[in-house]
Design an enzyme around this catalytic site. Sequence first.
Site, mmCIF file in Angstrom:
data_model
loop_
_atom_site.group_PDB
_atom_site.id
_atom_site.type_symbol
_atom_site.label_atom_id
_atom_site.label_comp_id
_atom_site.label_asym_id
_atom_site.label_seq_id
_atom_site.Cartn_x
_atom_site.Cartn_y
_atom_site.Cartn_z
ATOM 1 N N SER A 35 0.845 -1.195 0.000
ATOM 2 C CA SER A 35 0.000 0.000 0.000
ATOM 3 C C SER A 35 0.877 1.240 0.000
ATOM 4 C CB SER A 35 -0.903 0.011 1.239
ATOM 5 O OG SER A 35 -1.534 1.265 1.411
ATOM 6 N N TYR A 44 -2.912 -1.020 10.055
ATOM 7 C CA TYR A 44 -2.946 -1.423 8.647
ATOM 8 C C TYR A 44 -1.651 -1.045 7.942
ATOM 9 C CZ TYR A 44 -4.173 -1.514 3.719
ATOM 10 O OH TYR A 44 -4.169 -1.751 2.362
#
Length: 283
Positions: free
Chosen positions: A175, A188
């Site tokens: 990400s 996350y």
Amino acid sequence: MNTPEIPAQSQDSMPADEYKMDPAPDYAPRHPGVGKLRDKVALITGGDSGIGRAISVLFAREGAKIAIAYLEEDRDAKETQRLVEEEGGTCLLISGDLGTKDHCEATVKAVIDEYGQLDVLINNGAQQWLDEDFADLAEDKIDRMIASNIKAYMFTTQAALPYLKKGAAIINTSSINAFAGKGSLITYSMTRGASLAFSRSLAGNLADKGIRVNSVAPGPIWTPFIPGTLPADKVENFGTDTPLGRAGQPWEVATAYLFLASSDGSYYTGQTLHPNGGKVVGA
């Protein structure tokens, strides 16, 4: 590219459901297939929706046989299966929790039992939620995130390695948050940093076996992650803060996975591609 405005919306589950999203994410490939993955078998975790669905359909168009692993989103998974079959492909559905080693092993075994081989592993399934009050974040939520976003990648890869031959490809989803960080997505972002480091380290470990390992680090992409994570008012006009002024669509990310999975990416290992709408981050 013009994309429809995203209205306020939210879902109370993670993983969330693609069929509930408005507008629907755009998964559809843009070009005719040329057989880049002919006679290949691809296992795509989180393949039921979002980026995973787009990868599944694109890989099927390029000739691959598909297996998708997902938690429990049966309606979305069956729709992905239908879309793969529309491309002339086959799609094995495998549900269950990849955060456990036993299920990862059972998933890979199911692929081998069905197709007799495995050539491309896409570790893409994950979960995400806001943890703005990090000091009070519960231990069980941290454990759940680590199981979903780190252990699942490691266990599935361990299970797959005995079947991956020279020329095989492993691609892990990371990400933009692994590079830029995100104050409201601490846990996350940590796990996506782990998948990045996992990719780079494993690439060195497997290079002499001829197995390439790379990662893709998407930016703001319109997937079930978004209404499943953010409050409705934060979803409205999602992605408009990028240099391109809009959220990306899953099909725009799937092409990065195809490049890395096919012979087009034969000289890439330990690398990361960044479909993120123009945000410049570290390599």
